[in-house]
Design an enzyme around this catalytic site. Structure first.
Site, PDB file in Angstrom:
ATOM      1  CB  SER A 166      -0.958  -0.040   1.192  1.00  0.00           C
ATOM      2  OG  SER A 166      -2.054   0.809   1.010  1.00  0.00           O
ATOM      3  CG  ASP A 368      -6.149  -3.416  -3.958  1.00  0.00           C
ATOM      4  OD1 ASP A 368      -7.052  -2.947  -3.241  1.00  0.00           O
ATOM      5  OD2 ASP A 368      -4.965  -3.055  -3.891  1.00  0.00           O
ATOM      6  CG  HIS A 428      -4.851  -3.395  -0.194  1.00  0.00           C
ATOM      7  ND1 HIS A 428      -4.388  -2.590  -1.208  1.00  0.00           N
ATOM      8  CD2 HIS A 428      -4.281  -2.928   0.943  1.00  0.00           C
ATOM      9  CE1 HIS A 428      -3.573  -1.673  -0.696  1.00  0.00           C
ATOM     10  NE2 HIS A 428      -3.484  -1.857   0.593  1.00  0.00           N
TER      11      HIS A 428
END
Length: 451
Positions: A166, A368, A428
């Protein structure tokens, strides 16, 4: 918390795995068998980074393949690698403090750092000491690595691979360049093996532009929602072009609201789920992945709150956490301090790493949204790397779980010092949602003797 055994915790010294360190490390601890070490490093006066190092019980001695070390950098900014990455994703124990079969210790030693200062168990004595840029965070992390590596000949022989998730990807590429410079200047005794960017926030512009089209394609929004999303995304693009980074951050937050309102509250981590209803996440009161909403922590559906675990049994195990420091207590301040840097791209830093010959790997979960594959492919196409044209012409190779070729788990493409992994069926949090193929991927990236 316990690994295999929790006996023999020793405070104010680090045994075996990390030798006696320079005066910059104030407090440290570890297990009696030397399999774990942790400590605080004062990277600037009043700014303290917390780190936790695990020595793999699966280590294999191979003269042709030195055993690697993985440095894990969490997102946020303000997400705790010591908490989220460790117990939520790749460490030896899960949030329930039970052994994790897919721990990345099977392929490498693991170093978790609560970075930037103020994240997790890390802390600042004055709010003015929060970092305001990714580059400042990289400088602090380089100072930490000097304190750990320059006094430890064993670690110096182990190539370090920087893995990020991230927003951590922006920290990773700036850290990679900082580390290379410190090595060149003779200030850091370390072998940098490569940088791996998992679902990483490298180009905010490309990601916000991808949200509407992606969600329209998978029926999570309609034409009305698409038009609203695209309009605001284009506004963000213009703000970034004008250097209005704080305004772009504010618009980004507004865009998240538009997406939620028009998608039936899609989960930004996985478009197959609704926000808050994913079977693999549990909410806590800490900061979210990239901002101001509750951070989703990977755990069992009915597992314990990670904050309670970190401020309870883990704090008790570590012994060295100051009485006035609470895990995650300063995370909001970390994000706020970085708001003006939040939307700045780091594509140029990826290009610079590639031009210096550094191995760069990108991997992305198919499901994601926040760091969608569509956005990742868009920023990769903007690279000035001289191998890009050839890379884009190559065919992908399928990935499977072990020898079972009955189900495709992903795809892989590489050329020279750049590689991309498309991980199917994952959002994610790739290591949790596809642990088998992820572990194989990691083994290949770090050239593990166990791969």
């Amino acid at each position: 918390m316990k690994m295999v055994t929790t006996k023999g915790i020793i405070v104010l010294c680090v045994l075996c795995f990390v030798s006696s360190v320079s005066s910059i490390v104030n407090t440290s601890g570890g297990t009696a068998d030397g399999s774990q070490a942790w400590g605080y490093t004062e990277v600037r006066h009043g700014a303290h980074l917390f780190w936790w190092l695990y020595k793999s019980p699966y280590r294999v001695e191979d003269p042709s393949k030195p055993w690697p070390t993985i440095l894990w950098l969490q997102g946020g900014p303000g997400g705790s690698g010591v908490g989220f990455g460790n117990f939520g994703e790749i460490g030896p124990l899960d949030v329930n403090l039970k052994p994790r079969n897919s721990t990345w210790l099977k392929m490498a030693d693991l170093l978790f750092v609560d970075s930037p200062v103020g994240t997790g168990f890390s802390y600042v004595e004055d709010d003015k000491l929060f970092v305001k840029t990714d580059v400042e965070s990289a400088t602090d992390l380089t100072t930490l690595l000097k304190a750990i590596y320059n006094v430890n000949t064993t670690l110096q022989k182990s190539p370090l691979y920087i893995f990020a998730e991230s927003y951590g990807g922006k920290f990773a590429v700036t850290l990679g360049l900082s580390v290379l410079q410190a090595i060149k200047d003779g200030q850091l005794k370390l072998q940098l093996g490569g940088v791996a960017l998992g679902d990483s926030w490298i180009s905010p512009e490309d990601f916000v532009l991808s949200w509407g089209p992606l969600l329209k394609d998978v029926s999570r929004i309609d034409e009305v929602g698409l038009n609203k999303s695209n309009s605001l995304a284009l506004k963000i693009k213009q703000q970034l072009a004008d250097g209005q980074y704080q305004a772009a951050t504010d618009s980004w937050f507004d865009l998240e609201g538009v997406i939620l309102d028009n998608s039936g509250n899609v989960d930004f981590y996985n478009f197959m789920s609704d926000d808050g209803n994913s079977p693999v996440v549990a909410k806590t009161k800490a900061s979210r992945h990239l901002g101001k909403k509750p951070y989703a922590i990977i755990s069992e559906a009915n597992g314990p709150d990670l904050g309670s675990v970190m401020n309870g049994p883990i704090r008790e195990k570590l012994k060295i956490i100051p009485a006035n420091v609470t895990w995650g207590g300063q995370s909001d301040g970390v994000f706020s301090a970085l708001e003006s840097d939040f939307m700045k791209p780091r594509i140029a830093e990826v290009d610079e790493l590639l031009s210096k010959g550094m191995n760069v790997t990108v991997y992305n979960g198919q499901l994601d949204v926040i760091c969608a594959t569509k956005g990742t492919e868009a920023w990769i196409n903007k690279l000035k790397w001289d191998g890009l044209e050839t890379y884009l012409k190559l065919s992908r190779s399928p990935l499977y779980c072990g020898k079972d070729e009955s189900a495709t788990k992903g795809f892989y493409r590489s050329y020279r010092n750049f590689a991309f992994y498309w991980i199917l069926g994952a959002g994610h949090f790739v290591p949790v949602e596809q642990p088998c193929v992820s572990l194989q991927m990691v083994g290949s990236i770090v050239n593990s003797p166990n791969a």
